[in-house]
Motif scaffolding. Structure first.
Motif, short mmCIF file in Angstrom:
data_model
loop_
_atom_site.label_atom_id
_atom_site.label_comp_id
_atom_site.label_asym_id
_atom_site.label_seq_id
_atom_site.Cartn_x
_atom_site.Cartn_y
_atom_site.Cartn_z
N VAL A 135 21.26 -11.49 25.47
CA VAL A 135 19.91 -11.99 25.74
C VAL A 135 19.72 -12.33 27.22
CG1 VAL A 135 19.51 -12.82 23.41
CG2 VAL A 135 20.53 -14.36 25.09
N GLY A 138 17.16 -12.93 30.41
CA GLY A 138 15.91 -13.50 29.92
C GLY A 138 16.10 -14.82 29.20
N ALA A 139 17.28 -15.03 28.63
CA ALA A 139 17.60 -16.27 27.93
C ALA A 139 19.10 -16.49 28.06
CB ALA A 139 17.19 -16.16 26.47
#
Length: 147
Positions: A135, A138-139
């Motif tokens: 992820v 973005g995360a």
């Protein structure tokens, strides 16, 4: 004492995979044997009973592999406890455990449910085969362990 014939028969028994929840002691023993952190008996008793899905691989009755899914069952599910005892690692049991869990998720979880996991070491290579992706950036996955 076991006879040679009984010993040969036990070795010929193939491991079996079933949707079942492991017992507390065997769960905790397999986690540590596979290099995962030790969990308390109290925590395991609560957590195992709350499993959304659970898979055990047994050889001659002994737990040699497992995996579980926890979560709310509708929006968020989390794959945990993928573990295979060292003597059985490298024989495809991690893949078989993940396949059984993913089959159960696809059969029972609603569409758009989010399935997460934390991959230790090189396990991300296995999980990528089931569609899981990193992820970041973005995360970022985060974890807090109570002491």
């Amino acid at each position: 004492m076991r006879s040679a014939a009984a010993s040969c028969w036990t070795e010929a028994v193939q491991p079996t995979l079933a949707l079942e929840i492991p017992g507390n002691d065997e769960y905790r023993a397999l986690r540590t044997a596979a290099g995962l952190s030790l969990m308390t008996a109290e925590g395991a008793a609560i957590g195992l009973a709350a499993s959304w899905s659970s898979v055990c691989v047994r050889h001659a009755g002994e737990l040699i592999g497992m995996g579980r899914v926890v979560g709310d069952g509708g929006l968020f599910l989390f794959v945990v406890d993928i573990a295979v005892t060292p003597a059985w690692q490298g024989k495809g049991f991690g893949r078989r455990i993940m396949q059984a869990l993913m089959d159960d998720i696809r059969a029972r979880a609603p569409s758009r449910a989010m399935i997460g996991l934390i991959a230790d070491g090189t396990a991300h290579e296995l999980y990528a085969k089931f569609g899981f992706r990193h992820v970041a950036p973005g995360a970022h996955g985060m974890l807090l362990r109570l002491s």
